[in-house]
Motif scaffolding. Structure first.
Motif, PDB file in Angstrom:
ATOM      1  N   SER A  40       0.823  -1.214   0.000  1.00  0.00           N
ATOM      2  CA  SER A  40       0.000   0.000   0.000  1.00  0.00           C
ATOM      3  C   SER A  40       0.857   1.264   0.000  1.00  0.00           C
ATOM      4  O   SER A  40       0.479   2.284  -0.580  1.00  0.00           O
ATOM      5  N   SER A  41       2.005   1.205   0.665  1.00  0.00           N
ATOM      6  CA  SER A  41       2.909   2.368   0.683  1.00  0.00           C
ATOM      7  C   SER A  41       4.354   1.909   0.562  1.00  0.00           C
ATOM      8  O   SER A  41       5.269   2.508   1.112  1.00  0.00           O
ATOM      9  N   SER A  42       4.554   0.809  -0.141  1.00  0.00           N
ATOM     10  CA  SER A  42       5.902   0.245  -0.271  1.00  0.00           C
ATOM     11  C   SER A  42       6.001  -0.503  -1.598  1.00  0.00           C
ATOM     12  O   SER A  42       5.015  -0.675  -2.300  1.00  0.00           O
ATOM     13  N   SER A  43       7.207  -0.957  -1.908  1.00  0.00           N
ATOM     14  CA  SER A  43       7.422  -1.724  -3.135  1.00  0.00           C
ATOM     15  C   SER A  43       8.729  -2.491  -2.974  1.00  0.00           C
ATOM     16  O   SER A  43       9.407  -2.395  -1.943  1.00  0.00           O
ATOM     17  N   ILE A  44       9.094  -3.231  -4.015  1.00  0.00           N
ATOM     18  CA  ILE A  44      10.342  -3.986  -3.973  1.00  0.00           C
ATOM     19  C   ILE A  44      11.521  -3.149  -4.456  1.00  0.00           C
ATOM     20  O   ILE A  44      12.627  -3.658  -4.608  1.00  0.00           O
ATOM     21  N   GLN A  45      11.311  -1.840  -4.688  1.00  0.00           N
ATOM     22  CA  GLN A  45      12.363  -1.011  -5.280  1.00  0.00           C
ATOM     23  C   GLN A  45      13.626  -0.943  -4.421  1.00  0.00           C
ATOM     24  O   GLN A  45      14.726  -0.812  -4.956  1.00  0.00           O
ATOM     25  N   TYR A  46      13.487  -1.035  -3.114  1.00  0.00           N
ATOM     26  CA  TYR A  46      14.654  -0.954  -2.248  1.00  0.00           C
ATOM     27  C   TYR A  46      15.313  -2.315  -2.059  1.00  0.00           C
ATOM     28  O   TYR A  46      16.521  -2.468  -2.199  1.00  0.00           O
TER      29      TYR A  46
END
Length: 327
Positions: free
Chosen positions: A36-42
């Motif tokens: 919801s407010s995150s992703s796998i980008q990091y």
């Protein structure tokens, strides 16, 4: 040790996964996150992982890191995914003061019901340890630095939701003999926070993009700013804790006003760019639910866990700003 981290793709979660991967005793990390407010980008910057777009697609794998897209409000998933887990680190939360005021029900559902689901799942599956990320917001307007034994009197729905989650942790610790550790974080900052609306991330993003920063009130409210890697080291210390259920403050024990913070950020920009910077700023109204001060004593965790923060605010701002510029 097999660990489950809720909200493991967020700001603190991404940093924590990277930190824990350094240790050989951490054999498996399962991340539950609803994106919801995150992703796998990091996380994709530092490790390989196995991703499952829902629990229905989940299969055990040899990957050290597994990511399952799921909502912590789904109790059935909580029961299934916590089997054979040694420790649950519960980071998932609705953390915005503003959001909790405009939508108190969501703050309750995420922070209270979500926490309860994983505590109850821990009881059913005999999980040995449960670590809850909490906040100094449970104290309200008391005289800092707050000690663990101070009366808790929150002034925002967010603070109330965290207080309720804390009481469930304490009750489950006493009644069902789960080793529960409540960690009240001070204001966290650092890398992997570009998506955040927290004060340091927001200020840096606005300055980089030549936008005005808005200060709530007169800029005299104070916070205790702690670098995220120090939070990660405290969590790891608590994974080694064999004591009974307890509460610790993960903080620097130092107050900084918003006005002083802006000066420090401005100074840090000048160090990196080697040219004068004039921050465009505007003072607005006091924000509803904002505490005047939020500084916590860390004497207890220093004494009992031999933990202390390693990064001061000047050092942390320099590391954070360098990361923001590179990313």
């Amino acid at each position: 040790m097999k660990i489950l981290i809720t909200g493991g793709l967020g700001f603190v979660g991404s940093n924590l996964v990277e930190y824990l991967l350094k240790y050989k005793n951490i054999k498996k990390i399962i991340i539950v996150d609803n994106f919801s407010s995150s992703s796998i980008q990091y996380i994709e910057k530092f490790t390989k992982y196995k991703f499952f777009k829902s629990y229905n697609h989940y299969k055990k794998s040899i990957s050290k890191v597994e990511i399952i897209k799921a909502n912590i409000n789904n109790f059935n998933i909580a029961k299934k995914i916590t089997k054979n887990i040694d420790c649950i680190i519960h980071l998932a939360a609705e953390s915005g003061i503003d959001k909790s005021i405009t939508d108190p029900l969501n703050a309750f559902n995420v922070n209270v019901v979500g926490t309860f689901n994983y505590l109850e799942a821990a009881r059913i599956n005999k999980v040995k340890q449960f670590i809850l990320a909490s906040s100094g917001a449970v104290f309200g307007n008391q005289k800092p630095p707050f000690k663990e034994i101070y009366e808790r009197n929150p002034i925002s729905p967010y603070g109330s939701s965290k207080l309720t989650a804390e009481t469930f942790c304490q009750t489950y610790g006493m009644t069902f003999k789960i080793q529960t550790t409540i960690l009240r974080f001070s204001n966290a900052y650092g890398k992997y926070s570009k998506h955040k609306n927290s004060v340091i991330a927001k200020f840096i993003n606005n300055i980089i993009n030549s936008k005005q920063i808005v200060i709530n009130g007169n800029g005299k409210i104070t916070r205790d700013y702690i670098y995220v890697e120090d939070i990660c080291s405290a969590i790891y210390k608590c994974l080694q804790n064999k004591k009974k259920s307890t509460i610790y403050h993960v903080s620097t024990n130092k107050e900084t006003s918003l006005n002083d913070l802006i000066k420090k950020i401005e100074h840090t920009f000048n160090i990196i760019s080697n040219s004068p910077l004039q921050i465009k700023k505007k003072y607005g109204k006091n924000r509803l639910g904002d505490m005047k001060s939020n500084s916590q004593s860390n004497n207890k965790i220093k004494k009992e866990m031999n933990w202390s923060p390693k990064t001061n605010l000047n050092q942390g701002l320099l590391k954070t700003l360098e990361w923001f510029i590179l990313n």
